[in-house]
Design an enzyme around this catalytic site. Structure first.
Site, mmCIF file in Angstrom:
data_model
loop_
_atom_site.group_PDB
_atom_site.id
_atom_site.type_symbol
_atom_site.label_atom_id
_atom_site.label_comp_id
_atom_site.label_asym_id
_atom_site.label_seq_id
_atom_site.Cartn_x
_atom_site.Cartn_y
_atom_site.Cartn_z
ATOM 1 N N GLU A 21 0.858 -1.181 0.000
ATOM 2 C CA GLU A 21 0.000 0.000 0.000
ATOM 3 C C GLU A 21 0.897 1.235 0.000
ATOM 4 O O GLU A 21 1.782 1.355 0.862
ATOM 5 C CB GLU A 21 -0.901 0.008 1.240
ATOM 6 C CG GLU A 21 -1.914 1.140 1.243
ATOM 7 C CD GLU A 21 -2.834 1.095 2.457
ATOM 8 O OE1 GLU A 21 -3.660 2.023 2.591
ATOM 9 O OE2 GLU A 21 -2.733 0.155 3.267
ATOM 10 N N ARG B 109 4.900 -12.922 10.218
ATOM 11 C CA ARG B 109 5.477 -11.583 10.046
ATOM 12 C C ARG B 109 6.922 -11.594 10.520
ATOM 13 O O ARG B 109 7.312 -12.418 11.341
ATOM 14 C CB ARG B 109 4.717 -10.563 10.899
ATOM 15 C CG ARG B 109 3.379 -10.164 10.371
ATOM 16 C CD ARG B 109 2.782 -9.083 11.245
ATOM 17 N NE ARG B 109 3.675 -7.920 11.309
ATOM 18 C CZ ARG B 109 3.231 -6.676 11.357
ATOM 19 N NH1 ARG B 109 1.951 -6.416 11.341
ATOM 20 N NH2 ARG B 109 4.071 -5.674 11.414
ATOM 21 N N LYS C 225 3.426 0.220 10.330
ATOM 22 C CA LYS C 225 3.397 1.431 9.504
ATOM 23 C C LYS C 225 2.884 2.626 10.315
ATOM 24 O O LYS C 225 3.379 3.745 10.151
ATOM 25 C CB LYS C 225 2.473 1.204 8.297
ATOM 26 C CG LYS C 225 3.121 0.479 7.128
ATOM 27 C CD LYS C 225 3.758 1.481 6.170
ATOM 28 C CE LYS C 225 4.146 0.801 4.865
ATOM 29 N NZ LYS C 225 3.035 0.677 3.950
#
Length: 793
Positions: free
Chosen positions: A279, A499, A509
């Site tokens: 993103e 992760r 983020k």
């Protein structure tokens, strides 16, 4: 064929052995052994590989040269033909061949019997290996949980090989390692503790025997493992991906129909297609390096392609800066996108599919506020508009598209299962109204699809074969497949991995954005951050990052926290090979050499590389030696001690690449403690041999100071190993994570360094030239210290 070794040049033999893939150490040991050399040289000629071969074949040929039964030499060419044609390709097959030929001796053999004995043509699929490993682990689960990483892996390996003697040992080991990690998680301190062993009486000393030549067939290294073997081929995408459970007791078993799969394979030609879908709302971090390794790596390994697809469905958070950064950093990491696309490229397709979803009765326009939606979902209550007529939802959705409904007054929701045990089946939002121009699509749209709606549908539209993501998306898998099933679209294979969590830093983020926007750090590329831009600016190479990621593997253990020094280990491994040496003094202390004439300058040779040979001119650089030199303040003490190897009054040290010097006098400040200057004499004959060796920098010419540079020393950004768990995580910031030394002294050879150049400053660490450098002054960032603590943990 017999080849006499005495008349063959050893350099040519070494070159020949390297051509067949032997590592240099094994090749040199072989050349030193006349018997093995003669055998291997004969094998290479018999096999017809004088021009070389790949390493796997070469290792097998080496084993033939060292272990082949001498009573059956007449049959050796047959075996060599099977090896070079890749019909015999594993050590187990080779051992079986040795036994077969040894038993046959000089007698004639039947090829069909030989092939049966050696498993020629037998292919054990990855799926078969995986299933057998699972069975063995299930059978011994109790013992494995008790013994943890002290489990005898060799026994597990043997049980799998007993069922599949011709299975590829690397794949077997890969699955065993994977299952161990999946079952046990990261190693703990207790796992690494050594168990005290009882002392055994020493046996009577036997006569020394000559050391046997060791075959190069070693356990596969980290680089040899293929972490992508766990993923199926595209043609296997007809199998059940997941089961979607509904509150009424029904189960949806998601899978591709024969027709959908055939259509997909016809379009793709059976190629593997993956996607890396960031993103564009921030800079990429080291967690994205793992995602790239998984997505791009699988596609590359299978000869397919990986889309770089921007997940740009939220125009409020996205910037062109981030889009440009992502494309640039992906290429820096060594990956080449098959195609660069945007979710926004498919906005028209997604809109038409949403209309189809409404028509099928699987979506509705809702007027609840965000708070009401949240409350109703928490109480598992249906929206009051859930059962509105299809025609009404179609009309309202069209009005949403035309901008006739205010922002926040309507959403399009998928009609899933509000009573499900899976929160991600509670009528997720498919579209919302946002009167915000889009950085890529402009002002054409005022309704934007959600991630949950767009992600899976674009995966299908792009014919993605493997949709790979991190474990927090695992609960969304049901929604992913529900939607594709509802729209009768092709369904990719979905798999989630853990992760990447690294100690003493944050990778969220949201947290990274706060650090940047609130100016706790100096931007997205601050060298203390684990953003890829920050790591690059710090001097970390992409190859070191990829080696770190490969070493971690593709696992599903989501509770592991990787220590930062594990990353540092890979950085040192890389920079130790590539960073030239230089000398820099951070906190200069002046030494006046009284027995060297003022103005006398000696040009000395210093090594760029530790193993530099005297005749390699390019491996050296010139350093001036004059009567004024500078050492580190920490390398001088007024009081000496036995365990101290620095300089002290009356004591001698060696200046690296130069001469021994002896401290003859100390000039102190008025406080009688602060050292202002040291007087010393140098030993021009170099007869004295002091133990201490110091780095130094000298005046390049009379009355001219050495090259002044700024040095920035970086340390871990947070004090705690896992700051993300803290309520007040910003309070855990390390106040000493950045220390600036504005006036360090450097050797003249660094004057021409440019941004990105890396060096090892002797005794200090690895450093890189920072972008803040100017023609007047260079700035160096410390990439990592010389100390390596990872191996000892």
């Amino acid at each position: 064929m017999t080849v006499k070794n005495e008349n063959i040049d050893k350099d040519k033999l070494l070159e020949q052995f390297l051509k067949i893939g032997l590592d240099e150490r094994t090749a040199r040991n072989t050349v030193a052994n006349n018997k093995v050399t003669a055998n291997l040289n004969a094998v290479i000629h018999e096999a017809g590989v004088l021009d070389g071969c790949d390493r796997a074949v070469g290792n097998l040929l080496y084993t033939v040269a060292t272990k082949y039964p001498t009573n059956a030499l007449v049959h050796r060419p047959i075996l060599l033909h099977y090896i070079t044609s890749n019909k015999v390709k594993m050590p187990a097959q080779l051992e079986a061949a040795f036994s077969f030929f040894s038993a046959a001796g000089q007698e004639d053999i039947k090829l069909n019997e030989f092939e049966n004995a050696c498993g020629v043509g037998v292919e054990v699929s990855v799926e078969e290996i995986k299933q057998t490993v699972n069975e063995v682990f299930e059978e011994h689960k109790k013992e494995i949980l008790e013994q943890r990483y002290r489990t005898n892996v060799g026994d597990l390996f043997g049980q799998v090989r007993k069922k599949h003697p011709w299975a590829d040992p690397k794949i077997v080991k890969q699955f065993i390692d994977y299952k161990l990690f999946e079952l046990l998680g990261e190693r703990t301190a207790a796992d690494n503790e050594k168990i005290a062993k009882k002392k055994k009486e020493k046996p009577a000393k036997l006569e020394d025997k000559p050391a046997a030549i060791v075959s190069p067939e070693q356990p596969p290294s980290e680089e040899d493992f293929n972490p992508y073997l766990i993923f199926p081929q595209p043609e296997d995408n007809y199998k059940v991906h997941t089961e979607v459970f509904f509150s009424n007791g029904t189960i949806l078993r998601c899978c591709n129909t024969k027709e959908l799969l055939e259509k997909h394979l016809k379009v793709t030609g059976g190629r593997v297609l993956t996607r890396f879908p960031p993103e564009p709302n921030g800079y990429l971090h080291i967690g994205h390096a793992k995602a790239m390794f998984v997505d791009f790596g699988l596609a590359k390994e299978r000869g397919g392609g990986c889309y770089l697809r921007y997940d740009d469905t939220n125009p409020e958070a996205e910037k062109e800066e981030y889009i440009d950064h992502i494309e640039e950093i992906v290429k820096w990491m060594g990956w080449e996108p098959f195609k660069i696309t945007y979710a926004s490229d498919y906005f028209q397709d997604l809109y038409e599919l949403a209309v189809e979803l409404i028509r099928k009765g699987h979506a509705y326009v809702d007027h609840q506020t965000p708070d009401e939606i949240k409350e109703y979902r928490e109480k598992k209550m249906n929206s009051p508009w859930r059962d509105r007529p299809v025609a009404e939802s179609l009309k309202l959705f069209d009005e949403m598209k035309q901008g006739l409904i205010e922002e926040g007054k309507a959403t399009l929701r998928m009609k899933q299962d509000m009573q499900s045990d899976n929160f991600n089946m509670y009528d997720l939002i498919a579209y919302r109204i946002k009167f915000t121009p889009h950085p890529h699509a402009g002002d054409k749209w005022c309704i934007y699809p959600s991630y949950d709606y767009a992600h899976c549908t674009v995966d299908s539209l792009e014919n993605i074969t493997h949709s790979l993501c991190t474990l927090e998306f695992e609960t969304r898998r049901a929604s992913y497949y529900w939607l594709l099933h509802a729209l009768d679209l092709y369904q990719p294979y979905v798999w989630e991995y853990s992760r990447l969590n690294v100690s003493n830093n944050v990778l969220s983020k949201r947290k990274l954005n706060r650090l940047v926007t609130e100016k706790w750090v100096d931007g997205w590329d601050d060298p203390r951050l684990l953003t890829l831009a920050g790591l690059r600016r710090r001097g970390v190479t992409s190859t070191a990052i990829n080696a770190f990621v490969r070493g971690i593997g593709i696992t599903r253990s989501d509770c592991s926290l990787i220590r930062f020094d594990r990353l540092e280990y890979h950085i040192r491994e890389e920079l130790n090979k590539t960073a030239a040496r230089a000398m820099v003094v951070l906190q200069p202390l002046k030494i006046v050499i009284t027995n060297l004439e003022n103005g006398s300058i000696l040009d000395l040779d210093a090594k760029k590389w530790p193993e530099a040979q005297a005749d390699e001119a390019s491996a050296f650089y010139k350093v001036p030696f004059s009567n004024i030199v500078y050492i580190e303040q920490s390398d001088f003490r007024l009081k000496d001690s036995k365990d101290y190897y620095g300089l002290a009054p009356g004591k001698s040290v060696l200046l690296r690449y130069a001469y021994p010097i002896k401290c003859t006098d100390v000039i102190l400040a008025d406080d009688n403690e602060t050292v202002l200057e040291i007087r010393a004499e140098y030993d021009a004959s170099k007869k004295s041999k002091p133990k201490g060796v110091l780095h130094w920098v000298a005046q390049p010419s009379p009355e001219v100071n050495p090259l002044s540079v700024e040095v920035r020393l970086f340390d871990k950004l947070f004090l705690s190993e896992n700051p993300a768990e803290l309520d007040d995580w910003l309070a855990d910031l390390n106040p000493h994570s950045k220390v600036v030394i504005p006036s360090a002294y450097a050797v003249p050879g660094l004057r021409n360094a440019v941004v990105g150049d890396t060096f090892q400053f002797e005794r200090l660490g690895y450093f890189a030239v920072d972008k803040d450098s100017t023609p007047e002054k260079l700035v160096f960032n410390r990439t990592v210290t010389l100390r390596d603590s990872y191996k000892s943990k």
